[in-house]
Every structure is written in C-alpha cells, then in structure tokens.
Enzyme design. Structure first.
Site, short mmCIF file in Angstrom:
data_model
loop_
_atom_site.label_atom_id
_atom_site.label_comp_id
_atom_site.label_asym_id
_atom_site.label_seq_id
_atom_site.Cartn_x
_atom_site.Cartn_y
_atom_site.Cartn_z
CG ASP A 62 7.40 32.98 67.68
OD1 ASP A 62 7.08 32.79 68.65
OD2 ASP A 62 8.23 32.66 67.45
CD GLU A 89 23.47 51.63 84.41
OE1 GLU A 89 23.01 52.66 83.21
OE2 GLU A 89 24.12 50.89 84.41
CB CYS A 106 26.54 47.11 83.52
SG CYS A 106 24.70 47.72 83.28
CB SER A 135 25.30 48.01 73.47
OG SER A 135 24.17 47.29 72.74
CG HIS A 140 26.92 42.98 82.56
ND1 HIS A 140 25.84 43.53 83.52
CD2 HIS A 140 26.38 43.51 81.30
CE1 HIS A 140 25.31 44.09 83.21
NE2 HIS A 140 25.23 44.52 82.10
CB SER A 148 27.57 50.68 78.23
OG SER A 148 26.38 49.81 77.37
P1 HMG Z 1 16.15 42.71 69.02
O1 HMG Z 1 16.49 43.98 67.55
O2 HMG Z 1 14.28 43.60 69.42
O3 HMG Z 1 16.15 41.98 68.83
O4 HMG Z 1 16.82 43.52 70.53
P2 HMG Z 1 16.74 40.64 67.46
O5 HMG Z 1 16.09 40.26 66.75
O6 HMG Z 1 18.40 40.85 67.36
O7 HMG Z 1 16.36 39.38 68.13
C1 HMG Z 1 16.75 39.47 69.38
C2 HMG Z 1 17.67 37.98 69.28
O8 HMG Z 1 16.40 36.51 69.23
C3 HMG Z 1 18.15 36.99 67.66
O9 HMG Z 1 19.36 36.31 68.12
C4 HMG Z 1 16.65 36.63 67.27
O10 HMG Z 1 17.43 35.94 65.59
C5 HMG Z 1 16.26 35.73 67.75
P3 HMG Z 1 20.56 36.47 68.31
O11 HMG Z 1 21.53 36.94 66.79
O12 HMG Z 1 21.24 37.47 68.44
O13 HMG Z 1 21.55 35.38 68.28
N1 HMG Z 1 15.35 35.69 68.16
C6 HMG Z 1 14.32 34.08 68.09
N2 HMG Z 1 14.52 33.61 68.27
C7 HMG Z 1 14.09 31.98 69.05
N3 HMG Z 1 12.40 32.05 68.51
C8 HMG Z 1 12.06 33.52 67.68
C9 HMG Z 1 12.73 34.32 67.25
N4 HMG Z 1 12.91 36.17 67.08
C10 HMG Z 1 13.92 36.46 67.24
N5 HMG Z 1 11.17 33.38 67.25
C11 HMG Z 1 18.46 44.09 72.06
C12 HMG Z 1 17.08 42.91 70.76
C13 HMG Z 1 19.21 43.01 73.07
C14 HMG Z 1 19.49 44.20 70.65
C15 HMG Z 1 17.44 44.42 72.54
O14 HMG Z 1 16.84 44.66 73.23
C16 HMG Z 1 18.78 46.00 73.22
O15 HMG Z 1 19.00 46.99 72.54
N6 HMG Z 1 18.35 45.61 74.63
C17 HMG Z 1 19.33 47.35 75.81
C18 HMG Z 1 20.82 46.76 75.10
C19 HMG Z 1 21.70 45.88 75.84
O16 HMG Z 1 21.08 45.04 76.49
N7 HMG Z 1 22.62 45.46 75.28
C20 HMG Z 1 23.48 44.31 75.61
C21 HMG Z 1 24.93 44.94 75.88
S1 HMG Z 1 25.16 46.38 76.54
C22 HMG Z 1 25.05 45.81 78.20
O17 HMG Z 1 25.29 44.42 78.25
C23 HMG Z 1 25.32 47.47 78.78
C24 HMG Z 1 24.08 47.29 79.79
O18 HMG Z 1 23.55 46.18 80.55
C25 HMG Z 1 23.95 48.60 80.21
C26 HMG Z 1 25.55 49.38 81.31
O19 HMG Z 1 26.36 49.15 81.29
O20 HMG Z 1 25.07 49.87 82.36
C27 HMG Z 1 22.78 47.52 78.64
#
Ligand code: HMG
Length: 387
Positions: free
Chosen positions: A29, A79, A111, A201, A233, A308
């Site tokens: 979606d 990184e 990051c 994360s 961040h 991270s």
């Molecule tokens: P996912 O499992 O596909 O997504 O991965 P989800 O099912 O958790 O859905 C995401 C959100 O969308 C949820 O909201 C859903 O409810 C919502 P939340 O519960 O979080 O509030 N949603 C909707 N909203 C409106 N309409 C809809 C709908 N459907 C669902 N129809 C995840 C999401 C971010 C986990 C994934 O993309 C991922 O793993 N990303 C990479 C990791 C990341 O960015 N982590 C962030 C913290 S770590 C960090 O910041 C360091 C980093 O930058 C690296 C570094 O330090 O070098 C990553």
C-alpha cells in the site's frame, strides 16, 4: 570561545524514484511508504558516484580559497568507505586539491561518524582557533532489492566547516552519550548491502534516545520548552517523528505544537532523499534552517545522533546572529527540484551496477551532471575526475 558550524553544504544524486511507484511495484500500500515510513522520494545513486565524489560535490559548494588555506584537518564520516586502509579523506583531499599540510582521516561508526567528526573538530579548534576543520558525512544506503529495508535507502553528502566564532551555530559543550555492542544493523566485510534487524534497530534508537536525553536534562537542567527545535537522525522520517513523540509526552501544548511544526520543516529534504546514513541528521538541520519560518538567532537547537552498532549522542547549539546569510548560496530545494525521476526498472539496473568491486573498471560518466565523478579503478586504486 565559541566553536561550531560556520558553513554547511549538501549534495545528492540527480536521479530519484517515486515511493508510490516503488510501493505499487512491490505490491505494498503506498501509504505504508508515504505515512508509515514517511518517505516521498528516494535518491538513486549513479555508478559514477561514491562516498568520495558525493563528498567532493558537497564540500566544493562551501570551500573558498581562504577556507582552504586555513584548513588543518579533514574528518570524513562514512560507512561506505572505498578502501580498507586508505581513507576516503585522502582521496577527497586529492580530488579537491586541498593543501598538503593537512591531517586527513576517515571515521566509521555507522550513522554516528559525522557527529564524532564534529566532536573531534571542536577539540581541534579549541587548540588551534585560527584553523578550520572540514567535517563530512557521506554515504550510500543499500539494503537490497525487494527487502523490507529497500524503502529506507538513499544517499548523499553533507559537508560542514567547523570554526571558532562560527556564523551558523555554536555548540554548547554538553554532549551526552550512550554506547552498546548491538547487532541491530551491520555490513559484513566484502558485502555491499547492509544486514538489519529492523524492529530491534528502531527500538534501540528510541531506547538510547531516552538515555542520552535524560542525561542531558540531568546535566544541564534544561527543559523541553528551552528548545526551538529538536533534530533527529532520520533513517526514514517516521522514526524521527516517533522520537519526537516520545520526548514530548506530557509537554505543554505551545511547546508541543512548536516542536512538531519545526520537525515538519526539518524533514522536508530527508523525505525526498531517503537515508544518507551519517549525513542524515545534518541534512535535517539544513532542512530546518532553510524551511522554518520561525527561527531566530540565540535559539537553542537539540541534536539526536544515532549510529547502529550502537552509539548515540545528544547535544545542542545556539543559532548565531545572521545565520541566514551563511545559507544564501546553498539551495537544496532547487537541487532536489532539478532531479530526474527514473522508472523502477531503471533504478533496479543502476542498483545492480553500483558498488562493483573490481581490479580494473572504466566507467562512462558522460551522463553524470555532477562536477566530481568516480571514473574507474586501475590496479585496485580508484580514480576520480572533474568535468
Ligand atoms: P517493515 O517491517 O516492512 O514495515 O519495515 P512495518 O510493517 O513495520 O511498517 C512500517 C510502518 O508503516 C508501521 O508503522 C506500520 O504500521 C505502517 P509503525 O508501527 O512503525 O508506526 N504502515 C502503514 N501506515 C499507513 N498506511 C498503511 C500502512 N501499512 C503499514 N497502509 C523497517 C520497516 C523500518 C523496519 C524497515 O524498512 C527496515 O528495516 N529499515 C532499515 C533499518 C532502519 O532504518 N532502522 C532504523 C533504526 S537504525 C538507524 O537509524 C541506523 C541506520 O541509519 C544505519 C546506521 O546507523 O548506519 C539504519
């Protein structure tokens, strides 16, 4: 002595994809990406750009001849390093033809790298107030096609000049930190895509935010209402929103409204670029500076940095008189508006060409409009050029 950011520049690719189209292709979606993740567009990095060339394109926007002459140190947070030994900063200094009497170093802590760079820069300027430090945050965020991390990719570079008597923001010298050895996100040696425990994360990011915020409040006695804006961040902008919600629980209405309004200004650019890892917090700062109508000199801005693995830090700074004048030459909105949208198929093709490891490689950079480009590899050594 005041030390802080005197200039800030930003660069990203000229190509992007639309998140609605990516969602449709992945049978999701679109509101999941637009609202749930909080991203509208995602930068697609050409094979002729890497962390070094992205950084050069950002730094070239801010460095004058006078700045170059006063540079004492270049700290390159990334990184997405291009060599296991030679730092990206050494490549950058060569490409930008920086003076030879410099110290150049690359820092890695996911990051958090650029924040460490700012901390080191502060110490350096305290000892050498007549000099300047160039701090870079440049990365390409890659998780893999068809993975849950895919909509949180992106890339770009932020370049900051740290000086005494800074003209944008002066740091307040209370930096609270939290570190732990965690497996929330990592990229094994030799791999070009990050591995991630996504939900873990997110939770760790929010847990460490509370730790460093509470410690900051304890050490300074500051209150939420003392901040004109809080910056985060932004690996994807929804996570910053969650962070802000967690800090404003129980806040008075005026403060809450102000901080959420400023957050919208602070995520405008990030929504269109995606994650640029260590540059993300500072792109958000630039977004706030350029898009908020309510900022005034003397106001306090709070910064939450997270990398991270994991390292977190909270710190603050005071906006300096005339900070707007330092931003006149920088126009990220125009840069973003001039990008070209590409199809999901074209993005997938470019994705597969990016980050190739080879002993020999000759790249065709004729179509890359950036000033600085990655031209190829000879005997495992990278070469860059201007055009
Ligand atoms: P996912 O499992 O596909 O997504 O991965 P989800 O099912 O958790 O859905 C995401 C959100 O969308 C949820 O909201 C859903 O409810 C919502 P939340 O519960 O979080 O509030 N949603 C909707 N909203 C409106 N309409 C809809 C709908 N459907 C669902 N129809 C995840 C999401 C971010 C986990 C994934 O993309 C991922 O793993 N990303 C990479 C990791 C990341 O960015 N982590 C962030 C913290 S770590 C960090 O910041 C360091 C980093 O930058 C690296 C570094 O330090 O070098 C990553």
């Amino acid at each position: 002595m005041k030390v802080g950011i005197d200039k800030i520049g930003f660069f990203t690719s000229d190509l992007y994809i639309d998140m609605v189209k990516l969602a449709k292709q992945r049978q999701e979606d679109p509101n999941k990406y637009l609202i749930g993740i909080g991203q509208k567009k995602m930068a697609v990095i050409r094979p002729t750009q890497d962390a070094v060339s992205l950084a050069a394109n950002a730094a070239a926007q801010i460095l004058t001849e006078k700045d170059r002459a006063k540079l004492g140190l270049v700290v390159f947070g990334t990184e997405s390093g291009v060599d296991n030994s030679k730092s990206a900063a050494a490549y950058l200094a060569g490409l930008l033809q920086l003076p030879k009497n410099l110290r150049v170093v690359e820092i890695k802590q996911a990051c958090y790298g650029a924040t460490a760079g700012l901390d080191f820069a502060q110490g350096y300027i305290m000892l050498h107030p007549q000099e300047k430090v160039l701090v870079i945050g440049a990365d390409i965020a890659r998780y893999g096609l068809n993975t849950s991390g895919e909509p949180t990719q992106g890339g770009g570079a932020v370049a900051m000049l740290v000086t005494a008597a800074p003209r944008i923001i002066a740091f307040e010298n209370v930096n609270t930190a939290a570190a732990c050895d965690a497996g929330d996100f990592w990229r094994p040696l030799g791999e070009t895509e990050a591995r991630v425990a996504g939900k873990f994360s997110n939770n760790l990011y929010l847990d460490l935010l509370q730790q460093v915020w509470q410690e900051y409040i304890k050490q300074t006695g500051a209150k939420l209402e003392d901040f004109a804006a809080l910056l985060f961040h932004l690996p994807y902008t929804k996570l910053g929103l969650k962070g802000l919600r967690s800090l404003t629980t129980g806040a008075d209405a005026t403060t809450s409204v102000r901080l959420f309004k400023q957050f919208e200004a602070a995520r405008m650019y990030n929504c269109q670029v995606g994650n640029l890892y260590t540059g993300s917090l500072y792109l958000s700062f630039l977004s706030l500076l350029k898009n908020s109508l309510e900022l005034q000199a003397g106001q306090r801005i709070g910064f939450y940095s997270y990398g991270s693995g994991a390292q977190a830090e909270f710190f603050s700074g005071l906006l300096q008189p005339g900070f707007e004048r330092q931003l006149v030459q920088i126009n990220p909105a125009q840069q973003l508006a001039e990008r070209h949208e590409i199809s999901i198929t074209a993005y997938e093709q470019l994705y597969r060409q990016q980050a190739v490891q080879a002993a020999e490689l000759k790249l065709d950079f004729a179509n890359d409009p950036a000033k600085y480009v990655f031209a190829g590899i000879h005997e495992y050594q990278r070469s860059y050029t201007t055009h």
